[in-house]
Structure formats: structure tokens, C-alpha cells
Scaffold this motif. Structure first.
Motif, short mmCIF file in Angstrom:
data_model
loop_
_atom_site.label_atom_id
_atom_site.label_comp_id
_atom_site.label_asym_id
_atom_site.label_seq_id
_atom_site.Cartn_x
_atom_site.Cartn_y
_atom_site.Cartn_z
N LEU A 133 -30.71 103.42 -18.56
CA LEU A 133 -30.05 103.60 -18.42
C LEU A 133 -29.10 104.87 -17.73
O LEU A 133 -29.39 105.55 -17.59
CB LEU A 133 -29.00 103.24 -19.79
N THR A 134 -27.91 104.91 -16.42
CA THR A 134 -27.44 105.04 -15.96
C THR A 134 -26.17 104.45 -15.25
O THR A 134 -26.43 103.25 -15.18
CB THR A 134 -27.93 106.05 -15.04
N ALA A 135 -24.82 105.31 -15.55
CA ALA A 135 -23.46 104.75 -15.30
C ALA A 135 -23.71 104.20 -13.76
O ALA A 135 -22.73 102.68 -13.83
CB ALA A 135 -22.60 105.80 -14.87
N GLY A 136 -24.55 104.23 -13.76
CA GLY A 136 -24.32 103.68 -11.66
C GLY A 136 -25.50 101.98 -11.48
O GLY A 136 -25.01 100.65 -11.53
N ASN A 137 -26.64 102.16 -12.78
CA ASN A 137 -27.36 100.63 -12.26
C ASN A 137 -27.32 100.26 -14.00
O ASN A 137 -28.27 98.91 -13.97
CB ASN A 137 -28.72 101.12 -12.13
N ASN A 138 -26.63 100.05 -14.81
CA ASN A 138 -26.52 99.09 -16.48
C ASN A 138 -25.21 99.29 -16.67
O ASN A 138 -23.98 99.97 -17.08
CB ASN A 138 -27.34 100.17 -17.53
N PRO A 139 -25.12 98.12 -17.50
CA PRO A 139 -23.81 97.43 -18.27
C PRO A 139 -23.50 98.88 -19.07
O PRO A 139 -22.47 98.21 -19.90
CB PRO A 139 -23.29 96.43 -18.20
N ALA A 140 -24.29 99.18 -19.81
CA ALA A 140 -24.48 99.66 -20.95
C ALA A 140 -23.27 101.09 -20.37
O ALA A 140 -22.28 101.76 -21.89
CB ALA A 140 -24.91 100.73 -21.62
N ALA A 141 -23.11 101.60 -19.15
CA ALA A 141 -22.63 102.83 -18.94
C ALA A 141 -20.75 102.17 -19.40
O ALA A 141 -19.85 102.53 -19.70
CB ALA A 141 -22.53 103.17 -17.50
N HIS B 125 -36.08 104.60 -24.74
CA HIS B 125 -35.55 104.05 -23.39
C HIS B 125 -35.34 102.23 -24.60
O HIS B 125 -35.60 101.98 -25.02
CB HIS B 125 -37.26 103.70 -22.60
N PHE B 126 -33.89 102.46 -23.24
CA PHE B 126 -34.18 101.39 -22.46
C PHE B 126 -32.58 100.63 -22.44
O PHE B 126 -32.80 101.36 -20.65
CB PHE B 126 -32.10 101.50 -24.22
N SER B 127 -32.20 98.86 -21.91
CA SER B 127 -32.41 98.08 -21.39
C SER B 127 -31.19 97.73 -22.05
O SER B 127 -31.11 97.22 -22.71
CB SER B 127 -33.00 97.45 -19.98
N MET B 128 -30.64 96.99 -21.45
CA MET B 128 -29.13 95.72 -21.08
C MET B 128 -29.04 94.89 -21.04
O MET B 128 -29.47 94.87 -19.70
CB MET B 128 -27.79 96.76 -20.69
N ASN C 255 -25.08 92.05 -23.78
CA ASN C 255 -24.42 92.11 -24.86
C ASN C 255 -25.89 92.60 -24.95
O ASN C 255 -25.40 93.43 -26.55
CB ASN C 255 -23.91 91.43 -25.55
N GLN C 256 -26.72 92.27 -25.02
CA GLN C 256 -28.07 92.58 -26.00
C GLN C 256 -28.42 94.66 -25.67
O GLN C 256 -28.76 95.00 -24.20
CB GLN C 256 -29.43 91.73 -25.97
N LEU C 257 -28.85 95.65 -26.13
CA LEU C 257 -29.47 96.24 -26.27
C LEU C 257 -30.01 96.85 -26.16
O LEU C 257 -31.00 96.29 -27.71
CB LEU C 257 -28.32 98.05 -26.99
#
Length: 385
Positions: free
Chosen positions: A113-121, A373-376, A379-381
């Protein structure tokens, strides 16, 4: 690549002054799996060097240790460092994220996850919000400032706190019950009619009377709450949580009674409480913690980590030798996400603290350094190896 050269490239990268050739060299180094031990040792060394500095940073930095120990320690990072290590520790934080990002393009890995490519940011931490259900069935939203006249309702609110008027002493008055409920991503404080204080954690509820007029001051808890009980020997205070009864006179304690946790935990900070269920009971002393598993016998930890038990109330997400699933249950409640698991997650434990006002990505980046590792997805992590 020697450490001095690596620090130089990291510094250039963080300042945005790296040349294309330097970026290529740094990328090649970070993508090579054989260089992982060197980077991990630099992180560990940076911690040790910064341990005696003053002040703290809002984030924490994982300490990679030999894989056979399966344990990652997330320790506080100091805000100010000796000049020699200022860039090293700060940039190693950046390097950890870069390392994972670059390695993420390898086969069978997913970019973190990064601020630019993932809604978790954009997943903000929880805040002061709750709903109050009155005896009439009417529901009041408490996520904004509302003030009610003492003549209209028996309570008023301030920032993040619901305050009930004190008992009138009329034991013949009818009792009505209210329900304070926090959602996922919410917390709220409550001042009960007897002057007792309650801090309600996320995804929790407390049922209580608008006046304590019987011989026992009784409330019902679902989820987690911290209590500071007003002393009244003639009218004991009782909390009912998941078929467990906690009886007190005047004390400070924390109860965690979430349905998806392994046990009802009562941690005593001051005074005395009696914990009981059916035929089992135990009088706790300060510093002790009781565990009532759903289908097991009462257990008591004599030297409990009381700071850990109330960390949430003091503004921290904290864990001690906790596995990823234990941590993710806190994440679900505080960041209001649904956690799912994909694949075999490494059996590792973590120790650390991060402020509750930190963004979700700040916590996840710490765990990603330990190769989880994580992905969004909506609303699922999703948690992945």
C-alpha cells in the motif's frame, strides 16, 4: 554496496536529488534478495544509535531479527538524532517502504500500500462518535456538539463526552435505560449519574439507567470499556459482560469483552473487583488481570501489563508479542475495515505502539517490513504473505 554508499543514495533519493544512474543503482540493490540482511542490520543499528535521544516520533520502526525467532519488535523512533544518524534512521524508514515497493514487482508478490495507489491511504483513524438510544427508542447522534437543556433531557454533551445529571436521591422514581453505542471507528466518554466515568472503545455498547436508585449500580457492556467508579460502599457497582459479572465498590479497571476475542479480560489498575461467572469467582488486586474464556476456566495473571490493557484509552494502538490476526482485530474495529486473509500468513509476532490518530497506511507499512503484505479491495483489507 557498503553502508556509507547506501546511506548516501538513500539521502539523495529522499531529497529528490538522485541522478538516473543513482536511482538505477539503488533500485538494483533493493531488488536483490541477498541484500536484505544488510538493510535489516542497518535498521537495527540505527535504532541502537538513536536509543538515547530525546523526544519521540509518531511512528515506529520494526526491528528485523533472525527469521528463526519469528518475532518483530516495533519500537518508538526518536524525533531527534545525533547528526551522524539523522539521515540514516529517517531514510531507513523510507528505504523500508521503497524496498517493499520495488520487490513487489517480483513474481508472486503484490505491491504494498502507498498513498498514491491504494484506497487504504485514505482510511482515516477513528474519532469521537457514537449514538445514544433512549428508553423511548429515539436515537441521537453524538458525533457533533449538541447541548440539551437540563429541563428537557437528563444529559448534555461536550466534545466527545456524554454527561448525565447526578442522582436526585428519589429512590421511588421510575428507572429508564439508555444505550450508548460506538461504531467501528468510534469512541466516546460517558459520565454516569453517580459520577462514575466510562471510556467506551470502538464497536462497543453500554446499557445503563438514567439514575441509580436500587441497591446495586448495574450496567451491561458489550465490547471494551475503561471504568473509573465513584466510591459508594452502600451501593456496589456491577458490570455484566458476556455472562461475566464484575463487582466493585470504587476502583479503576478495564474490561475487554468483544465476541470475537478469545476471553473476557478484566484488568485492575486500582482498588478491588470481584470477577465471577456461574460457580467461579476471584477477587482481583491491582496489577492483576482475569481471563474468562468462553468455554474454559477462570485464569488470573498476577503481574499483568496494565499499560497495554488501557493503551487504547490513552491514545495508542499497542500490541505485545501479538500475532497478525490479533493486531488485525484492532485494525478492523478502529479503522472500520473488514480484514480477510489470502494464502498462508507467516507465523510471526509483533510488539509495538502507534498513536490511534495515525493513518492506516502508517501501521501497515510497519508490518510490511516483516514481509506481510496488504491490499485494499473496496472496504476489505486483504492480508497476504
Amino acid at each position: 554496496m557498503n553502508n556509507n554508499r547506501l546511506r548516501y543514495l538513500l539521502n539523495r533519493y529522499a531529497n529528490g536529488t538522485a541522478t538516473p544512474e543513482e536511482l538505477e543503482a539503488l533500485s538494483a540493490f533493493l531488488q536483490a534478495a541477498e541484500n536484505d540482511p544488510q538493510l535489516e542490520l542497518m535498521i537495527e543499528e540505527a535504532w541502537i544509535q538513536s536509543a538515547d535521544a530525546d523526544g519521540t516520533l509518531f511512528s515506529t520502526l520494526p526491528a528485523p531479527i533472525p527469521a528463526r525467532q519469528h518475532n518483530t519488535i516495533l519500537r518508538p523512533v526518536k524525533r531527534w538524532y545525533r547528526p551522524l544518524w539523522a539521515a540514516a534512521v529517517l531514510l531507513l524508514l523510507i528505504a523500508g517502504g521503497t524496498w517493499l515497493l520495488l520487490n513487489g514487482h517480483k513474481k508472486n508478490k503484490i505491491p504494498p500500500l502507498t498513498a498514491g495507489n491504494n484506497p487504504a491511504a485514505r482510511m482515516a483513524p477513528g474519532s469521537n462518535k457514537a449514538t445514544l438510544t433512549l428508553a423511548s427508542g429515539a436515537t441521537i447522534t453524538l458525533d457533533s456538539h449538541i447541548n440539551k437543556s437540563p429541563d428537557s433531557l437528563p444529559f448534555y454533551t461536550t466534545a466527545g463526552q456524554l454527561i448525565y445529571h447526578k442522582n436526585t436521591g428519589n429512590t421511588g422514581q421510575a428507572i429508564s435505560y439508555n444505550l450508548l453505542r460506538t461504531p467501528k471507528g468510534g469512541q466516546y466518554q460517558l459520565l454516569l449519574p453517580d459520577g462514575s466515568k466510562v471510556w467506551l472503545n470502538a464497536a462497543s455498547s453500554l446499557k445503563f439507567p438514567t439514575a441509580f436508585t436500587t441497591t446495586t449500580r448495574q450496567v451491561e457492556l458489550s465490547g471494551e470499556a475503561y471504568f473509573e467508579i465513584s466510591n459508594n460502599a452502600r451501593q456496589p457497582f456491577e458490570v455484566i459482560a458476556n455472562n461475566t459479572n464484575i463487582t466493585v465498590l470504587g476502583t479503576r479497571f478495564n474490561i475487554m469483552a468483544y465476541q470475537n476475542e478469545t476471553a473476557v479480560k478484566t484488568t485492575l489498575l486500582q482498588g478491588a473487583v470481584k470477577v465471577s461467572r456461574q460457580q467461579e469467582s476471584r477477587l482481583l488486586k491491582p496489577g492483576e488481570q482475569s481471563l474468562f474464556p468462553a468455554d474454559g476456566d477462570l485464569q488470573v495473571i498476577e503481574n499483568a501489563d496494565v499499560e497495554l490493557a488501557v493503551a487504547w484509552k490513552n491514545g495508542f494502538t499497542s500490541f505485545r508479542s501479538a500475532d497478525i490476526r490479533t493486531i488485525m482485530r484492532q485494525v478492523e474495529r478502529w479503522y472500520d475495515v473488514e480484514v480477510v486473509y489470502n494464502g498462508h500468513i507467516p507465523e510471526r509476532t509483533f510488539t509495538g505502539d502507534i498513536p490511534r490518530d495515525a493513518q492506516l497506511t502508517e501501521l501497515l507499512k510497519l508490518l510490511e517490513v516483516s514481509k506481510i503484505h496488504f491490499s485494499m479491495e473496496g472496504n476489505q483489507l486483504v492480508v497476504m504473505p
